[in-house]
Design a protein around this motif. Structure first.
Motif, PDB file in Angstrom:
ATOM      1  N   GLY A  97       0.789  -1.224   0.000  1.00  0.00           N
ATOM      2  CA  GLY A  97       0.000   0.000   0.000  1.00  0.00           C
ATOM      3  C   GLY A  97       0.823   1.276   0.000  1.00  0.00           C
ATOM      4  O   GLY A  97       2.002   1.277   0.330  1.00  0.00           O
ATOM      5  N   VAL A  98       0.172   2.353  -0.392  1.00  0.00           N
ATOM      6  CA  VAL A  98       0.811   3.665  -0.479  1.00  0.00           C
ATOM      7  C   VAL A  98       0.994   4.278   0.901  1.00  0.00           C
ATOM      8  O   VAL A  98       2.013   4.888   1.194  1.00  0.00           O
ATOM      9  N   GLU A  99      -0.010   4.105   1.769  1.00  0.00           N
ATOM     10  CA  GLU A  99       0.060   4.648   3.120  1.00  0.00           C
ATOM     11  C   GLU A  99       0.842   3.699   4.025  1.00  0.00           C
ATOM     12  O   GLU A  99       0.753   2.480   3.872  1.00  0.00           O
ATOM     13  N   VAL A 100       1.590   4.255   4.972  1.00  0.00           N
ATOM     14  CA  VAL A 100       2.328   3.435   5.929  1.00  0.00           C
ATOM     15  C   VAL A 100       1.325   2.694   6.806  1.00  0.00           C
ATOM     16  O   VAL A 100       0.508   3.311   7.492  1.00  0.00           O
ATOM     17  N   ASP A 101       1.386   1.380   6.750  1.00  0.00           N
ATOM     18  CA  ASP A 101       0.490   0.531   7.522  1.00  0.00           C
ATOM     19  C   ASP A 101       1.301  -0.683   7.971  1.00  0.00           C
ATOM     20  O   ASP A 101       1.426  -1.666   7.244  1.00  0.00           O
ATOM     21  N   PHE A 102       1.872  -0.586   9.175  1.00  0.00           N
ATOM     22  CA  PHE A 102       2.747  -1.655   9.655  1.00  0.00           C
ATOM     23  C   PHE A 102       1.985  -2.944   9.922  1.00  0.00           C
ATOM     24  O   PHE A 102       2.525  -4.034   9.767  1.00  0.00           O
ATOM     25  N   ALA A 103       0.727  -2.856  10.335  1.00  0.00           N
ATOM     26  CA  ALA A 103      -0.057  -4.069  10.555  1.00  0.00           C
ATOM     27  C   ALA A 103      -0.180  -4.845   9.252  1.00  0.00           C
ATOM     28  O   ALA A 103      -0.010  -6.070   9.213  1.00  0.00           O
ATOM     29  N   ARG A 104      -0.435  -4.135   8.175  1.00  0.00           N
ATOM     30  CA  ARG A 104      -0.525  -4.777   6.848  1.00  0.00           C
ATOM     31  C   ARG A 104       0.827  -5.341   6.433  1.00  0.00           C
ATOM     32  O   ARG A 104       0.910  -6.447   5.895  1.00  0.00           O
ATOM     33  N   LEU A 105       1.898  -4.592   6.682  1.00  0.00           N
ATOM     34  CA  LEU A 105       3.242  -5.064   6.357  1.00  0.00           C
ATOM     35  C   LEU A 105       3.552  -6.360   7.112  1.00  0.00           C
ATOM     36  O   LEU A 105       4.067  -7.321   6.527  1.00  0.00           O
ATOM     37  N   LEU A 106       3.245  -6.405   8.399  1.00  0.00           N
ATOM     38  CA  LEU A 106       3.513  -7.597   9.204  1.00  0.00           C
ATOM     39  C   LEU A 106       2.772  -8.810   8.656  1.00  0.00           C
ATOM     40  O   LEU A 106       3.331  -9.909   8.567  1.00  0.00           O
ATOM     41  N   ARG A 107       1.506  -8.605   8.271  1.00  0.00           N
ATOM     42  CA  ARG A 107       0.725  -9.720   7.713  1.00  0.00           C
ATOM     43  C   ARG A 107       1.297 -10.176   6.374  1.00  0.00           C
ATOM     44  O   ARG A 107       1.380 -11.378   6.102  1.00  0.00           O
ATOM     45  N   ALA A 108       1.715  -9.213   5.546  1.00  0.00           N
ATOM     46  CA  ALA A 108       2.276  -9.569   4.234  1.00  0.00           C
ATOM     47  C   ALA A 108       3.567 -10.364   4.392  1.00  0.00           C
ATOM     48  O   ALA A 108       3.770 -11.379   3.718  1.00  0.00           O
ATOM     49  N   VAL A 109       4.421  -9.920   5.294  1.00  0.00           N
ATOM     50  CA  VAL A 109       5.707 -10.589   5.496  1.00  0.00           C
ATOM     51  C   VAL A 109       5.506 -11.982   6.084  1.00  0.00           C
ATOM     52  O   VAL A 109       6.204 -12.928   5.723  1.00  0.00           O
ATOM     53  N   ARG A 110       4.523 -12.125   6.963  1.00  0.00           N
ATOM     54  CA  ARG A 110       4.226 -13.438   7.551  1.00  0.00           C
ATOM     55  C   ARG A 110       3.958 -14.473   6.459  1.00  0.00           C
ATOM     56  O   ARG A 110       4.317 -15.634   6.582  1.00  0.00           O
ATOM     57  N   ASP A 111       3.345 -14.030   5.354  1.00  0.00           N
ATOM     58  CA  ASP A 111       2.931 -14.943   4.303  1.00  0.00           C
ATOM     59  C   ASP A 111       3.984 -15.154   3.219  1.00  0.00           C
ATOM     60  O   ASP A 111       3.713 -15.831   2.228  1.00  0.00           O
ATOM     61  N   PHE A 112       5.174 -14.587   3.384  1.00  0.00           N
ATOM     62  CA  PHE A 112       6.244 -14.801   2.407  1.00  0.00           C
ATOM     63  C   PHE A 112       6.621 -16.282   2.372  1.00  0.00           C
ATOM     64  O   PHE A 112       6.771 -16.922   3.408  1.00  0.00           O
ATOM     65  N   ASP A 113       6.804 -16.793   1.169  1.00  0.00           N
ATOM     66  CA  ASP A 113       7.329 -18.153   1.045  1.00  0.00           C
ATOM     67  C   ASP A 113       8.814 -18.065   0.684  1.00  0.00           C
ATOM     68  O   ASP A 113       9.375 -16.972   0.604  1.00  0.00           O
ATOM     69  N   GLU A 114       9.462 -19.189   0.485  1.00  0.00           N
ATOM     70  CA  GLU A 114      10.905 -19.222   0.210  1.00  0.00           C
ATOM     71  C   GLU A 114      11.271 -18.429  -1.042  1.00  0.00           C
ATOM     72  O   GLU A 114      12.296 -17.761  -1.090  1.00  0.00           O
ATOM     73  N   THR A 115      10.428 -18.488  -2.077  1.00  0.00           N
ATOM     74  CA  THR A 115      10.699 -17.758  -3.319  1.00  0.00           C
ATOM     75  C   THR A 115      10.696 -16.253  -3.065  1.00  0.00           C
ATOM     76  O   THR A 115      11.592 -15.533  -3.516  1.00  0.00           O
ATOM     77  N   LEU A 116       9.702 -15.778  -2.315  1.00  0.00           N
ATOM     78  CA  LEU A 116       9.623 -14.351  -2.000  1.00  0.00           C
ATOM     79  C   LEU A 116      10.803 -13.928  -1.133  1.00  0.00           C
ATOM     80  O   LEU A 116      11.374 -12.859  -1.330  1.00  0.00           O
ATOM     81  N   LEU A 117      11.184 -14.776  -0.175  1.00  0.00           N
ATOM     82  CA  LEU A 117      12.319 -14.434   0.686  1.00  0.00           C
ATOM     83  C   LEU A 117      13.618 -14.342  -0.112  1.00  0.00           C
ATOM     84  O   LEU A 117      14.474 -13.516   0.198  1.00  0.00           O
ATOM     85  N   LYS A 118      13.765 -15.136  -1.164  1.00  0.00           N
ATOM     86  CA  LYS A 118      14.959 -15.052  -2.016  1.00  0.00           C
ATOM     87  C   LYS A 118      15.001 -13.713  -2.751  1.00  0.00           C
ATOM     88  O   LYS A 118      16.064 -13.117  -2.898  1.00  0.00           O
ATOM     89  N   VAL A 119      13.844 -13.235  -3.200  1.00  0.00           N
ATOM     90  CA  VAL A 119      13.782 -11.914  -3.848  1.00  0.00           C
ATOM     91  C   VAL A 119      14.175 -10.831  -2.847  1.00  0.00           C
ATOM     92  O   VAL A 119      14.968  -9.941  -3.148  1.00  0.00           O
ATOM     93  N   ILE A 120      13.639 -10.921  -1.642  1.00  0.00           N
ATOM     94  CA  ILE A 120      13.947  -9.937  -0.601  1.00  0.00           C
ATOM     95  C   ILE A 120      15.436  -9.986  -0.266  1.00  0.00           C
ATOM     96  O   ILE A 120      16.089  -8.941  -0.128  1.00  0.00           O
ATOM     97  N   LEU A 121      15.996 -11.173  -0.147  1.00  0.00           N
ATOM     98  CA  LEU A 121      17.423 -11.321   0.142  1.00  0.00           C
ATOM     99  C   LEU A 121      18.257 -10.658  -0.945  1.00  0.00           C
ATOM    100  O   LEU A 121      19.203  -9.926  -0.659  1.00  0.00           O
ATOM    101  N   ARG A 122      17.887 -10.879  -2.202  1.00  0.00           N
ATOM    102  CA  ARG A 122      18.620 -10.283  -3.323  1.00  0.00           C
ATOM    103  C   ARG A 122      18.527  -8.750  -3.296  1.00  0.00           C
ATOM    104  O   ARG A 122      19.503  -8.049  -3.516  1.00  0.00           O
ATOM    105  N   GLU A 123      17.347  -8.233  -2.993  1.00  0.00           N
ATOM    106  CA  GLU A 123      17.115  -6.786  -3.048  1.00  0.00           C
ATOM    107  C   GLU A 123      17.581  -6.046  -1.801  1.00  0.00           C
ATOM    108  O   GLU A 123      18.039  -4.913  -1.881  1.00  0.00           O
ATOM    109  N   MET A 124      17.456  -6.665  -0.642  1.00  0.00           N
ATOM    110  CA  MET A 124      17.726  -5.962   0.617  1.00  0.00           C
ATOM    111  C   MET A 124      18.966  -6.459   1.339  1.00  0.00           C
ATOM    112  O   MET A 124      19.357  -5.880   2.347  1.00  0.00           O
ATOM    113  N   GLY A 125      19.559  -7.541   0.864  1.00  0.00           N
ATOM    114  CA  GLY A 125      20.736  -8.081   1.531  1.00  0.00           C
ATOM    115  C   GLY A 125      20.356  -8.900   2.746  1.00  0.00           C
ATOM    116  O   GLY A 125      19.188  -8.932   3.147  1.00  0.00           O
TER     117      GLY A 125
END
Length: 197
Positions: A97-125
């Motif tokens: 989302g455009v607005e800062v919403d940490f509750a939404r961020l926490l829920r989104a991150v909870r649902d990351f699978d291994e493929t998504l975590l690899k993208v995050i690792l590549r982009e964020m270190g």
């Protein structure tokens, strides 16, 4: 919720965290201390200085955003840090989302699978990926909402703090107005800027 600490379902507001800090100091027989708080840690440190001034000798705030000063930073969603995070997780196929919403961020991150975590690792270190993978554990808590509550630490209460404060902010911090408020309104506040950060 950081590292190996417990993850209670509630009581993440800065007033609650301040109570925890004072209880810890009591348990360790620390009468007073210099506190260094990064981000939300700075809110907790300022809350401690406001509610328990004799317990805080001095305070270093590192890039701290105060919910009680949100009127000074109305466009948090436009800050580079949120836009960069939004862009990164979007590459992983997730929209926060455009607005800062940490509750939404926490829920989104909870649902990351291994493929998504690899993208995050590549982009964020490794450090960024580790942080994101940890915060997903807090999705079912009230942290995302409570950390953005004023919790009694209003602009007026902040301005009353007499404890010596160093306001340490990045050169490109999205919180310039907050830093200016601190230096203009606190009786003993020195600003220090980290160049090119």
């Amino acid at each position: 919720g950081h590292g190996a600490s417990s993850i209670p379902l509630a009581n993440y507001a800065s007033a609650n965290m301040t109570d925890d800090l004072i209880q810890l100091m009591d348990e360790l027989a620390i009468e007073s201390a210099y506190l260094v708080g990064h981000s939300y840690g700075g809110v907790i440190g300022m809350h401690a200085a406001s509610r328990h001034p004799s317990r805080v000798r001095g305070l270093i705030l590192s890039d701290t955003y105060f919910p009680g000063l949100r009127h000074l930073e109305p466009d948090m969603g436009q800050a580079d840090v949120w836009q960069d995070l939004r862009s990164t997780v979007r590459q992983a196929g997730v929209e926060i989302g455009v607005e800062v919403d940490f509750a939404r961020l926490l829920r989104a991150v909870r649902d990351f699978d291994e493929t998504l975590l690899k993208v995050i690792l590549r982009e964020m270190g490794p450090a960024g990926a580790r942080l994101l993978s940890q915060i997903g554990n807090m999705a079912e808590t009230t942290a995302g909402r409570e950390m953005f509550e004023e919790s009694g630490l209003t602009a007026a209460r902040i301005a009353e703090v007499k404890t010596p404060v160093v306001a340490l902010y990045d050169e490109f911090s999205p919180f310039d107005a907050t830093c200016k408020f601190l230096t203009d309104n606190l009786g003993d506040c020195q600003m220090d800027m980290v160049p090119k950060a």
